[in-house]
Structure formats: structure tokens, C-alpha cells
Design a protein around this motif. Structure first.
Motif, mmCIF file in Angstrom:
data_model
loop_
_atom_site.group_PDB
_atom_site.id
_atom_site.type_symbol
_atom_site.label_atom_id
_atom_site.label_comp_id
_atom_site.label_asym_id
_atom_site.label_seq_id
_atom_site.Cartn_x
_atom_site.Cartn_y
_atom_site.Cartn_z
ATOM 1 N N THR A 37 42.427 -4.724 -45.231
ATOM 2 C CA THR A 37 41.539 -4.954 -44.095
ATOM 3 C C THR A 37 40.141 -5.282 -44.593
ATOM 4 N N ARG A 38 39.664 -6.465 -44.228
ATOM 5 C CA ARG A 38 38.324 -6.890 -44.634
ATOM 6 C C ARG A 38 37.334 -6.612 -43.520
ATOM 7 N N PRO A 39 36.046 -6.458 -43.869
ATOM 8 C CA PRO A 39 35.023 -6.330 -42.828
ATOM 9 C C PRO A 39 35.022 -7.571 -41.944
ATOM 10 N N ASN A 40 34.784 -7.391 -40.681
ATOM 11 C CA ASN A 40 34.767 -8.513 -39.745
ATOM 12 C C ASN A 40 33.330 -8.994 -39.574
ATOM 13 N N LEU A 41 33.039 -10.175 -40.103
ATOM 14 C CA LEU A 41 31.697 -10.741 -40.038
ATOM 15 C C LEU A 41 31.517 -11.649 -38.831
ATOM 16 N N ASP A 42 32.554 -11.781 -38.009
ATOM 17 C CA ASP A 42 32.477 -12.645 -36.828
ATOM 18 C C ASP A 42 31.288 -12.276 -35.952
ATOM 19 N N ARG A 258 25.868 -13.295 -51.057
ATOM 20 C CA ARG A 258 26.674 -12.107 -50.771
ATOM 21 C C ARG A 258 26.420 -11.657 -49.334
ATOM 22 N N PHE A 259 27.500 -11.557 -48.569
ATOM 23 C CA PHE A 259 27.441 -11.130 -47.178
ATOM 24 C C PHE A 259 28.152 -9.791 -47.037
ATOM 25 N N SER A 260 27.482 -8.817 -46.439
ATOM 26 C CA SER A 260 28.110 -7.517 -46.190
ATOM 27 C C SER A 260 27.468 -6.896 -44.956
ATOM 28 N N LEU A 261 28.156 -5.937 -44.361
ATOM 29 C CA LEU A 261 27.638 -5.255 -43.179
ATOM 30 C C LEU A 261 26.824 -4.044 -43.606
ATOM 31 N N LEU A 262 25.527 -4.056 -43.271
ATOM 32 C CA LEU A 262 24.698 -2.883 -43.530
ATOM 33 C C LEU A 262 25.061 -1.779 -42.538
ATOM 34 N N ASP A 263 25.305 -2.192 -41.298
ATOM 35 C CA ASP A 263 25.862 -1.326 -40.263
ATOM 36 C C ASP A 263 26.496 -2.240 -39.223
ATOM 37 N N ALA A 264 26.992 -1.692 -38.140
ATOM 38 C CA ALA A 264 27.732 -2.485 -37.159
ATOM 39 C C ALA A 264 26.887 -3.595 -36.543
ATOM 40 N N SER A 292 23.483 -10.574 -32.366
ATOM 41 C CA SER A 292 22.922 -11.052 -31.109
ATOM 42 C C SER A 292 24.021 -11.228 -30.070
ATOM 43 N N SER A 293 23.691 -10.937 -28.823
ATOM 44 C CA SER A 293 24.634 -11.156 -27.728
ATOM 45 C C SER A 293 24.414 -12.498 -27.054
ATOM 46 N N GLU A 294 23.397 -13.232 -27.499
ATOM 47 C CA GLU A 294 23.085 -14.531 -26.908
ATOM 48 C C GLU A 294 23.940 -15.623 -27.541
#
Length: 322
Positions: A37-42, A258-264, A292-294
Motif C-alpha cells: 500500500t502506497r501513500p495516496n498523493l491524489d 521527492r514527494f511525501s505526505l507530511l500529514d493528511a 485544497s478543496s477548490e
């Protein structure tokens, strides 16, 4: 009796060791049959920030703000970029006021004082003599605006530093949409409607004769981090960090991201720039993007783009003034 007890204990130990060995042999086989399972960057991400690319000279020995210092910096940033009062004289041709700007309101979430993290002083390394010559030539052309091709790449709607790579924030439209699949990641930059596809299928870079504005990107996962390797840039963007171009952007640029999630709600973006024909040493940077939700709106830079001819008319009119 003692020998019988010792023999029984030894037998028990052997049984336990055999069971442990069986487990150790089985675990890799079990993991091989599972999907990692990979982090979801979507999602939609925004990189607008008050943090500058280069560290201001008065902060040269300070890589991080305290929370209180960051709040003070943000307040001063807002003051500097406030709308001029009514009746204030507007100067310059082809400029925007804050009605059109979309400045960031906060420093990056890591509280860094500059996007550049290496060199340690937070400043771009020196350009090579050849790059300096290109920079001077292009700056002179920008002052004269004799023809459309003399304008910066962004004014021509050809390329913009928000798309990069590296992807750097700007004073408006610093939005990205990431679409992640099993064998590719799409990075869509709002400005100027560029889309970059990062292949995750293990294929090599394209042949060196194939070059483009955004280069050729291949990626891989290192744990929870997406690592993107980009080469095959063209020579069109070698403007070395000034308005209208990117940073050391020519055919010798090699970029690692490098792309990673710092938090959600936060995407951590780090990059390394290596171009020996542009800079005297490699350099690195880091920024955070907020979820962003926009939606991302279409950025139709060339459709009905009357600003280019009007900018040229404006400069010609300025030249005719006594």
C-alpha cells in the motif's frame, strides 16, 4: 535423571529453533503475495507561501523560524503586498496589482526561512561564467522588448516556473492536481496548463535526442516517498532564475524530486538541482503544499491574449516620451 532433563530441554530448544526458522522462511513468501500500500498523493495542492526562494540576508544564519517569528514574518509580508491606497501612482508596464495576485499567507509548514536548503546559507549558488553571459543577454532583451520573442517565456505563454520542474510557488495560480495510478503519476500544473507524466513502470529515460520543456520523468517508491528522476530537458529555458524562465534549465539539468505526505493535509516536496553548465555547485530546496478543496480552472494563456501586443505598444509609447 539430570541427563534426561537436559536432553528434554535441548529437544525443546531445537523444536523452537526449527519453528522460528520456518516462520522466517515463510514471511518473505507471504509478503511477496501481498500488494504494498502506497501513500495516496491524489488531490489538489497549493504551494503559495510567504517563504522566499532565497533566504534574506538578515536571516542568513537562521534556517528556521520559531512559530512567533513566522507569524510576525507573515504579517509583514501581508503589509508589504497590500493594495496601494486610492490615488497612489502606479508605475511600470505590464504589471499587475494585488487584485490579480494570490499571495501566500503563511510560511511553509516546516517553518523554514527559505525554500533553498542547501547551500546552508539558503542562497542560490553562483552561476558559471557561461550562464552569467546568457543571463545578461536575456535581461538586456527584456529591457528593450523589441519583438515578442524577446519577452520572457512566461509572457510568451511557453513555459512557467510553477510547472518547473522544480515546481516553485508564484504570486498566483500556484495549484497542482496529482493523479496517481499503479504505473504512472500525472502532475497537472494550473499555470500554464502543463501536465507531466511520471512513469513508474521501470522503463528507462527516453533517448537523449528526445528533449522537451518539462524533461522526461521516471519515478520509483522509496518507502513512503515518491522519488522522481528527470532528464532530457531542452535548451529553451536557460534563463537562470529571472522573470520569464526557470532555474538552470538547459539540456544538462538533472533533477531529483521527492514527494511525501507530511500529514493528511500537507504534501512535502523536496528537490535537488544539478547542472554543471549553469551553477558552480548543485543545490537543494524544500517546500510544503497545502491540500485544497477548490478545483483547478483552465488557464487559457494564449486564447485572446491581447496583453502581448499591448505590452509591446506600451513600451514603444514609453520610448517616445521626451
Amino acid at each position: 535423571m539430570t541427563c534426561a532433563i537436559q536432553g528434554s530441554r535441548m529437544k525443546t530448544v531445537r523444536v523452537l529453533l526449527l519453528r522460528l526458522a520456518a516462520v522466517l522462511i515463510a514471511v518473505p513468501a507471504m509478503l511477496a503475495g501481498q500488494t504494498v500500500t502506497r501513500p495516496n498523493l491524489d488531490g489538489i495542492w497549493n504551494s503559495a507561501t510567504t517563504t522566499p526562494l532565497e533566504r534574506p540576508s538578515n536571516l542568513k544564519d537562521k534556517p528556521f523560524f520559531t512559530p512567533r517569528e513566522a507569524a510576525a514574518w507573515d504579517a509583514e509580508f501581508a503589509r508589504r503586498n497590500a493594495e496601494p491606497p486610492p490615488g497612489a501612482k502606479q508605475t511600470g508596464t505590464g504589471t499587475y496589482n494585488t487584485v490579480y495576485r494570490e499571495f501566500g499567507t503563511r510560511t511553509v509548514k516546516t517553518l523554514r526561512t527559505s525554500i533553498i536548503t542547501d547551500p546552508p546559507d539558503g542562497r542560490n549558488p553562483a552561476l558559471t561564467p557561461a550562464a552569467e553571459a546568457v543571463k545578461r543577454r536575456r535581461l538586456e532583451g527584456l529591457k528593450k522588448f523589441e519583438h515578442p520573442e524577446a519577452l520572457g517565456l512566461q509572457d510568451q505563454c511557453v513555459a512557467f516556473l510553477t510547472a518547473g520542474p522544480p515546481m516553485l510557488s508564484y504570486s498566483y495560480n500556484s495549484n497542482y492536481q496529482i493523479v496517481q495510478t499503479g504505473d504512472a503519476v500525472l502532475i497537472h500544473a494550473e499555470m500554464i496548463h502543463d501536465a507531466r507524466i511520471v512513469r513508474l513502470d521501470g522503463s528507462p529515460h527516453a533517448p537523449s535526442r528526445i528533449r522537451s520543456w518539462l524533461g522526461d520523468s521516471i519515478g520509483r517508491w522509496e518507502g513512503d516517498t515518491l522519488v522522481v528522476d528527470t532528464t532530457n530537458f531542452n535548451d529553451g529555458g536557460g534563463f537562470y532564475g529571472d522573470a520569464g524562465g526557470n532555474f538552470g534549465w538547459d539540456r544538462n539539468l538533472h533533477l531529483i524530486e521527492r514527494f511525501s505526505l507530511l500529514d493528511a493535509e500537507t504534501l512535502l516536496y523536496r528537490f535537488e538541482v544539478d547542472n554543471p553548465t549553469a551553477f558552480t555547485r548543485p543545490w537543494k530546496g524544500e517546500l510544503t503544499l497545502a491540500r485544497s478543496s477548490e478545483p483547478i480552472y483552465e488557464y487559457a494563456c494564449h486564447e485572446g491574449n491581447y496583453s502581448l501586443t499591448n505590452m509591446l505598444r506600451g513600451f514603444r509609447a514609453a520610448e517616445r516620451k521626451p
